[in-house]
Design an enzyme around this catalytic site. Structure first.
Site, PDB file in Angstrom:
ATOM      1  N   LYS A 222     -12.054  -4.500   8.148  1.00 33.75           N
ATOM      2  CA  LYS A 222     -11.960  -5.354   6.968  1.00 33.75           C
ATOM      3  C   LYS A 222     -13.192  -6.242   6.826  1.00 33.75           C
ATOM      4  O   LYS A 222     -13.869  -6.528   7.809  1.00 33.75           O
ATOM      5  CB  LYS A 222     -10.763  -6.318   7.069  1.00 33.75           C
TER       6      LYS A 222
ATOM      7  N   GLN B 287       0.932 -11.172  -2.646  1.00 30.20           N
ATOM      8  CA  GLN B 287      -0.471 -10.776  -2.515  1.00 30.20           C
ATOM      9  C   GLN B 287      -1.022 -10.401  -3.880  1.00 30.20           C
ATOM     10  O   GLN B 287      -0.336  -9.753  -4.668  1.00 30.20           O
ATOM     11  CB  GLN B 287      -0.582  -9.546  -1.607  1.00 30.20           C
TER      12      GLN B 287
ATOM     13  N   CYS C 242       0.790  -1.231   0.000  1.00 33.48           N
ATOM     14  CA  CYS C 242       0.000   0.000   0.000  1.00 33.48           C
ATOM     15  C   CYS C 242       0.825   1.285   0.000  1.00 33.48           C
ATOM     16  O   CYS C 242       0.478   2.213  -0.744  1.00 33.48           O
ATOM     17  CB  CYS C 242      -1.068   0.003   1.093  1.00 33.48           C
TER      18      CYS C 242
ATOM     19  N   HIS D  75      -8.301  -1.352   0.279  1.00 32.84           N
ATOM     20  CA  HIS D  75      -7.273  -2.377   0.047  1.00 32.84           C
ATOM     21  C   HIS D  75      -8.046  -3.652  -0.244  1.00 32.84           C
ATOM     22  O   HIS D  75      -9.009  -3.935   0.458  1.00 32.84           O
ATOM     23  CB  HIS D  75      -6.429  -2.653   1.285  1.00 32.84           C
TER      24      HIS D  75
ATOM     25  N   ARG E 225       7.450 -10.740   5.601  1.00 33.99           N
ATOM     26  CA  ARG E 225       7.105 -10.447   6.992  1.00 33.99           C
ATOM     27  C   ARG E 225       7.807 -11.455   7.878  1.00 33.99           C
ATOM     28  O   ARG E 225       7.752 -12.656   7.605  1.00 33.99           O
ATOM     29  CB  ARG E 225       5.593 -10.535   7.207  1.00 33.99           C
TER      30      ARG E 225
ATOM     31  N   ASP F 182      -2.711  -8.037  -4.736  1.00 34.95           N
ATOM     32  CA  ASP F 182      -3.086  -6.797  -4.061  1.00 34.95           C
ATOM     33  C   ASP F 182      -3.652  -5.777  -5.030  1.00 34.95           C
ATOM     34  O   ASP F 182      -3.321  -5.785  -6.222  1.00 34.95           O
ATOM     35  CB  ASP F 182      -1.826  -6.218  -3.404  1.00 34.95           C
TER      36      ASP F 182
ATOM     37  N   HIS G 280      -5.246  -1.456  -4.760  1.00 37.91           N
ATOM     38  CA  HIS G 280      -5.727  -0.343  -3.949  1.00 37.91           C
ATOM     39  C   HIS G 280      -6.598   0.536  -4.812  1.00 37.91           C
ATOM     40  O   HIS G 280      -6.205   0.918  -5.910  1.00 37.91           O
ATOM     41  CB  HIS G 280      -4.540   0.409  -3.344  1.00 37.91           C
TER      42      HIS G 280
END
Length: 646
Positions: A472, A384, A337, A518, A366, A386, A388
Site C-alpha cells: 500500500k 470507507q 472489495c 483499492h 470490524r 472506497d 476499486h
RNA sequence: GCCGACGUAGCUCAGGGGUAGAGCGUUUCCUUGGUAAGGAAGAGGUCACGGGUUCAAUUCCCGUCGUUGGCUCCA
C-alpha cells in the site's frame, strides 16, 4: 594529527585523541557549553569520546533532534537508577529515547508503581541528576557482561547480550549505576534540570504478546524547568483539540453504551458535515471517471472465504449471522472489495472497457479489540470512501498516479499539508502473513514505488505494514497528541483478481487477469472527520462547517427582522440560525465565538433601518454593516477561494 | 485481548462510612440590551451496574460494563 571535517565543510586539524567537546571549545565557548552529543562518521558518540582517525564530526545541542535524543536517553538511565533505588530487585530491560521523551521497560515483580508514586520517582531522579554524575562508557567482554547480569538474575539483559557480538558490548556507568548500553549520552546528569514521569503502561517484552508483559515507565525531561512547564501546557492545549471533546461540544457525534462499543452515532450536524465531504469527493471522482455502485452490508461467508478475509480475520470478527435455513451463514462485511469483484464479474469485459472504477461509500464492520477503540479514529463500524479500479497491467502505473493526484487533492483541499507518505511493504521474514505468489508481490511493490517516485512524493518505506493481499501507499496524519493515523490509502492487488477469477478479453482475443487498485482518499469518514477536527480545532472551512452564520438580534424587538434575514440567507444557500434567547448581545457573541461559528450577524435598530446586517467574523474582525447580498458574496467568494475543483 | 488509571447533575469537576455540592448549561420571571458572561428564583443525581464487609456504603473490598493512557492488533 587527524582531520576532522565539520558539517559546513571546514576541516580542523587536531591531535589524535581530541574529544568532540574540545573541538567545540576551539569553535566557540558557547558551543562548548551547550554541546551535549556528537556523531562521528554517522556513529553516535559521547562528547568525551576521543577521536582517533580522520572523519566527519557533527556536534549537537539541546536544540537538535539528536541532542534531545541523547538527553532523553540519558534521562532514562537516571530514572532507571531512581527506580532501582526505590524498588530494589527490579529487572531493567531497555530504555530508549522516543519522539517526546523516553521510557524504560521494567519487570517490577510484585510492586508496580502507579501514578501516585510518580512524584516520589521524579524527586529521586532529580536528586540523582543534581549530583552531576558523569556518564562513562566502557567496553566489556561478552562473558563479563553475561556474568554481571546473571548475578543480578536479569534474564532480559542476558538475552540482549547473547544476541550481541563480543567486542561490541559496552556498559555505561554513572554514579553507582551501571547499564548495558550502546552509547549516546550527555556529558553528565547535572544538565537534566526537570524530570516528569508521564505514565506507566504494560508493554510486552520485545513487543511480542506471547512474552511477559513488563511495565513501561514513560517520562520526559528538560534542561530547564520552564521548558517542562511549557511542554505540559502544550499537552493541555492539545487536549482541547481532542476530537472526542470537540465532537461533543459541536454536536457532531456521540456513542451509546446501549448501541454498542465503537459504534458511532452521527448527530444531525455531523451527518450533514459528512454528507458535504462525501459530495465533495463524489464530484471529484465523477470527473476522474469513477462510477458509483451500491452493495449490501452483509455477504455470504463463502464470499470471504474466497477473498481470504475469512481465513485471516474470521476468528476475531463479528461472528457469522445465522438464517432460518440450515448451513447458511452471512458475515457483516469487513471490506467492500469482494462485493466489488462480484460487481465486476456481472459482465464480460474487453480491454477497451478498462479501466473500470467502482466507488462506494461502503459501511464496514470490524470487531476491533476492545483496547484499541478510540473515539472516532478506531471504531467497529465505519464508512470507507472506497473504490476499486480494475485495469490492465499497462494501465497500472498511470491509474495509480491518478489516484495519488486525487488523494493529494483531497488532503490539500482540507489543509492537510503535513502528511507522511508511507510505502507499506511485506515483511520478507514473515511470508505466512501474506497470500499470493512472490513475483506478483514484487511487481506490486515496484509499481507503488515507481508511481510514488514519478509523482515526486517524499515517502518512507515501512516493512511489514502491507495488507495481507498487497502492498500500500498510505497517507499518515498526526493527531493532536502526535499519534500517527492512516488516512488515505492506495493499494495494488494481484491476488483478489486471481481468487475471484476476474478477467477481460485482450486485443489478442485471449482472456487476461486485470489488476486491482483499492483506494480510499479519506480512509474512513469517521477517522477523517476526527483528524480534521483536531487539525482545525473545530474551525472547519466555511464550505464544510455546520453553521456558517448566526443572527444575533439586539433585542426581542428585532426578531422579526432577523427572521426575514434568515429567510434571505437560506435562499442564498447559507446555513444560518438565529439566537433569539432573552440575552444580551455580548452574551450571544461570546457563545457564538465558543461555538466557532464563522460569522455573527448582529441585527438591531440600525440594521433594520438600513436593511443590512452588521457582520462580525469569528475571532473579532469587523466587516461593518452590509446587505444580505453583499454578505452572500463574501461567503461565496471565500468558499470559491478555498474549495478548488479537481 | 493485556497492563495502569478513571466512572458523582446535560458539560467541567469538588467531596467523602451517617442516602450529596460548585460553575456552566437548562426552565421561569425581571430586564429590551450594540460586538466575548445583565439580575433573581427553580428544576435536575439509585454517586456506571452487581455482589461483599458494616448498625449504616456513593465512599472500603471484589466482579462486570464503559471510558482512558500505553502494549499487541489494524483487511
Amino acid at each position: 594529527m587527524i582531520q576532522v571535517t565539520l558539517p559546513d565543510g571546514s576541516i580542523k586539524k587536531v591531535d589524535k585523541g581530541t574529544t568532540p567537546f574540545e573541538v567545540a571549545q576551539q569553535i566557540s565557548e558557547g558551543l562548548a557549553r551547550n554541546v551535549i552529543s556528537a556523531k562521528y562518521d554517522d556513529i553516535t558518540i559521547e562528547t568525551k569520546t576521543p577521536l582517533n582517525h580522520d572523519g566527519k564530526l557533527v556536534l549537537y545541542t539541546w536544540n537538535d533532534a539528536e541532542g534531545k535524543k541523547a538527553f532523553w536517553h540519558s534521562s532514562s538511565h537516571v530514572v532507571a537508577q531512581a527506580l532501582e533505588e526505590l524498588y530494589p530487585g527490579i529487572k531493567l530491560t531497555i530504555g530508549p529515547a522516543i519522539e517526546n521523551g523516553f521510557y524504560y521497560d521494567v519487570d517490577f515483580g510484585e510492586h508496580t508503581p502507579s501514578d501516585k508514586d510518580f512524584a516520589t520517582i521524579e524527586k529521586k531522579a532529580l536528586e540523582i541528576a543534581r549530583e552531576k554524575h558523569d556518564f562513562r562508557m566502557r567496553e566489556v567482554s561478552k562473558s563479563d557482561a553475561l556474568n554481571y547480569y546473571k548475578e543480578k538474575d536479569n534474564t532480559y539483559k542476558v538475552e540482549l547480550i547473547e544476541n550481541l557480538e563480543d567486542g561490541e558490548i559496552t556498559f555505561c556507568d554513572h554514579s553507582s549505576f551501571t547499564d548495558l548500553c550502546r552509547g549516546g549520552h550527555i556529558p553528565n546528569t547535572g544538565i537534566i534540570k526537570a524530570i516528569k514521569i508521564l505514565n506507566v503502561a504494560g508493554a510486552y517484552w520485545r513487543g511480542d504478546e506471547n512474552n511477559k508483559q513488563l511495565t513501561r515507565v514513560y517520562g520526559i525531561s528538560f534542561p530547564k524547568q520552564k521548558e517542562l512547564t511549557a511542554y505540559l501546557e502544550m499537552l493541555e492545549e492539545a487536549k482541547k483539540r481532542d476530537h472526542r471533546k470537540l465532537g461533543r461540544e459541536l454536536g457532531l457525534f456521540t456513542f451509546s453504551q446501549k448501541v454498542g462499543q465503537g459504534l458511532p452515532l452521527w448527530l444531525p450536524k455531523g451527518a450533514a458535515l459528512r454528507e458535504r465531504l462525501e459530495n465533495f469527493l463524489k464530484k471529484a471522482q465523477k470527473k476522474a471517471g469513477y462510477e458509483m455502485v451500491v452493495t449490501p452490508h452483509i455477504g455470504q461467508k463463502e464470499l470471504y472465504i474466497t477473498s481470504g478475509h475469512y481465513a485471516k480475520y474470521g476468528e476475531d470478527s463479528f461472528q457469522p449471522i445465522q438464517t432460518p435455513k440450515e448451513d447458511e451463514e452471512f458475515l457483516l462485511k469487513p471490506m467492500n472489495c469482494p462485493h466489488h469483484c462480484e460487481v465486476y464479474k456481472s459482465s464480460p469485459w474487453s480491454y477497451k472497457d478498462l479501466p473500470i472504477r467502482y466507488a462506494e461509500f461502503g459501511t464496514v464492520y470490524r470487531y476491533e479489540q476492545s483496547g484499541e477503540l478510540h473515539g472516532l479514529t478506531r471504531v467497529r463500524g465505519f464508512t470507507q470512501d472506497d473504490a476499486h479500479i480494475f485495469c490492465t497491467n499497462d494501465q497500472l502505473n498511470e491509474e495509480f498516479k491518478k489516484v495519488i493526484d486525487l488523494t493529494l487533492y483531497v488532503l490539500g483541499s482540507l489543509g492537510f499539508d503535513n502528511f507522511r507518505a508511507q510505502v507499506s511493504v511485506r515483511d520478507l521474514e514473515k511470508p505466512e502473513k501474506y497470500i499470493g505468489d512472490v513475483a506478483n508481490w514484487e511487481k506490486a511493490e515496484q509499481a507503488i514505488i515507481d508511481a510514488a517516485k514519478e509523482k515526486g512524493l517524499d515517502y518512507v518505506i515501512e516493512t511489514g505494514e502491507a495488507a495481507f493481499y498487497g502492498p500500500k501507499l498510505d497517507f499518515m496524519i498526526k493527531d493532536a497528541l502526535g499519534r500517527n493515523w492512516q488516512l488515505g490509502t492506495i493499494q495494488v492487488d494481484y491476488n483478489l483478481p486471481e481468487r475471484f477469477e476476474l478477467s477481460y478479453k485482450g486485443s489478442d482475443n485471449e482472456s487476461h487477469r486485470p489488476v486491482m487498485i483499492h483506494r480510499a482518499p479519506f480512509g474512513s469518514m469517521e477517522r477523517f472527520v476526527a483528524l480534521l477536527l483536531e487539525h482545525t480545532g473545530g474551525n472547519f472551512p466555511l464550505w464544510l462547517i455546520p453553521e456558517q452564520a448566526i443572527l444575533l438580534p439586539v433585542s426581542e424587538k428585532h426578531e422579526k427582522y432577523a427572521k426575514k434575514v434568515l429567510n434571505s440567507l437560506e435562499n442564498n444557500e447559507i446555513r444560518a440560525l438565529i439566537d433569539n434567547r432573552n440575552e444580551t448581545v455580548g452574551k450571544k457573541i461570546r457563545e457564538a465565538e465558543l461555538k466557532k461559528i464563522p460569522f455573527m450577524l448582529i441585527v438591531g435598530e440600525n440594521e433594520e433601518g438600513s436593511q443590512t446586517v452588521s457582520v462580525r467574523r469569528h475571532g473579532g474582525e469587523d466587516h461593518g454593516s452590509i446587505t444580505v447580498e453583499q454578505f452572500s458574496d463574501l461567503v461565496s467568494n471565500e468558499i470559491n477561494a478555498t474549495l478548488k475543483s479537481f
